[in-house]
Design a protein around this motif. Structure first.
Motif, PDB file in Angstrom:
ATOM      1  N   SER A 193      47.122  28.962 -16.051  1.00 55.36           N
ATOM      2  CA  SER A 193      48.118  30.021 -15.830  1.00 55.36           C
ATOM      3  C   SER A 193      48.008  31.178 -16.813  1.00 55.36           C
ATOM      4  CB  SER A 193      49.539  29.444 -15.836  1.00 55.36           C
ATOM      5  OG  SER A 193      49.725  28.556 -16.913  1.00 55.36           O
ATOM      6  N   ASP A 194      47.499  30.935 -18.023  1.00 55.73           N
ATOM      7  CA  ASP A 194      47.357  32.056 -18.960  1.00 55.73           C
ATOM      8  C   ASP A 194      45.958  32.668 -18.943  1.00 55.73           C
ATOM      9  OD1 ASP A 194      45.879  30.161 -20.326  1.00 55.73           O
ATOM     10  OD2 ASP A 194      47.267  30.019 -22.024  1.00 55.73           O
ATOM     11  N   GLY A 195      45.076  32.133 -18.090  1.00 56.76           N
ATOM     12  CA  GLY A 195      43.759  32.740 -17.909  1.00 56.76           C
ATOM     13  C   GLY A 195      42.830  32.647 -19.101  1.00 56.76           C
ATOM     14  N   ASP A 196      43.063  31.671 -20.001  1.00 54.97           N
ATOM     15  CA  ASP A 196      42.224  31.592 -21.199  1.00 54.97           C
ATOM     16  C   ASP A 196      40.986  30.708 -21.023  1.00 54.97           C
ATOM     17  OD1 ASP A 196      43.297  29.045 -21.213  1.00 54.97           O
ATOM     18  OD2 ASP A 196      44.136  29.197 -23.243  1.00 54.97           O
ATOM     19  N   GLY A 197      40.760  30.213 -19.803  1.00 50.19           N
ATOM     20  CA  GLY A 197      39.561  29.432 -19.548  1.00 50.19           C
ATOM     21  C   GLY A 197      39.706  27.941 -19.781  1.00 50.19           C
ATOM     22  N   GLY A 198      40.894  27.486 -20.154  1.00 51.71           N
ATOM     23  CA  GLY A 198      41.130  26.062 -20.372  1.00 51.71           C
ATOM     24  C   GLY A 198      42.575  25.714 -20.077  1.00 51.71           C
TER      25      GLY A 198
END
Length: 179
Positions: free
Chosen positions: A144-149
């Protein structure tokens, strides 16, 4: 809402996971199914139950089996309807769901870095579904925060949405892939 009936959506999403977990196709989940699921997951990781990581994964999976069997009456066989009855009770027991999520997070986070990577998630889906399932789009939705993990918090929220939620639009409804 104890005693409520599972919605059609809940039945559909749980049925898919149930079918994948019922490794011998007899219509019941058993300890043997959970052992087969554990072996499949370890195999996908390229390890076995003799390694520390393998022992940890086996302990999580077999602990989950024990809790499910107990919640369903302790007969050693759990039907889909019994799983759905357990699922119906979960919104009133958020601690039980988040506890399972914590254990599962530890099992999925193979390298112990505190984040579930796309590759680790891909192995989770392949282990549970028994086949490789395209999961990149689902992973992007869950991240959901798009940080890749997937952080522990993201994973726990989605795990709860899957097992205790009834919202087809919730990202967590796809935690085991598309419904």
């Amino acid at each position: 809402m104890l005693g409520a009936m599972a919605s059609d959506f809940q039945r559909r999403k749980i049925s898919g996971v149930f079918g994948a977990m019922d490794t011998d196709g007899d219509g019941f989940l058993t300890e043997t199914d959970f052992r087969a699921l554990t072996a499949r997951w370890l195999d996908l990781r390229g390890t076995d139950a003799s390694t520390p990581a393998g022992q940890k994964l086996a302990a999580v999976m077999m602990g989950w089996w024990g809790a499910l069997d107990e919640a369903a009456g302790g007969t050693g066989q759990v039907s889909l309807d019994q799983v759905l009855q357990v699922v119906d009770a979960l919104p009133a027991m958020p601690g039980a769901v988040t506890g399972t999520a914590e254990a599962m997070f530890e099992a999925v986070d193979e390298n112990g870095d505190g984040v579930i990577s796309a590759a680790e998630y891909e192995r989770l889906i392949a282990a549970w579904n028994g086949v490789g399932t395209p999961s990149g789009d689902v992973f992007a939705l869950l991240d959901s925060d798009g940080d890749g993990g997937l952080s522990r918090e993201e994973f726990t929220r989605h795990w709860f949405e899957f097992w205790a939620g009834d919202d087809p639009a919730a990202p967590g409804s796809r935690v085991f892939g598309r419904v």
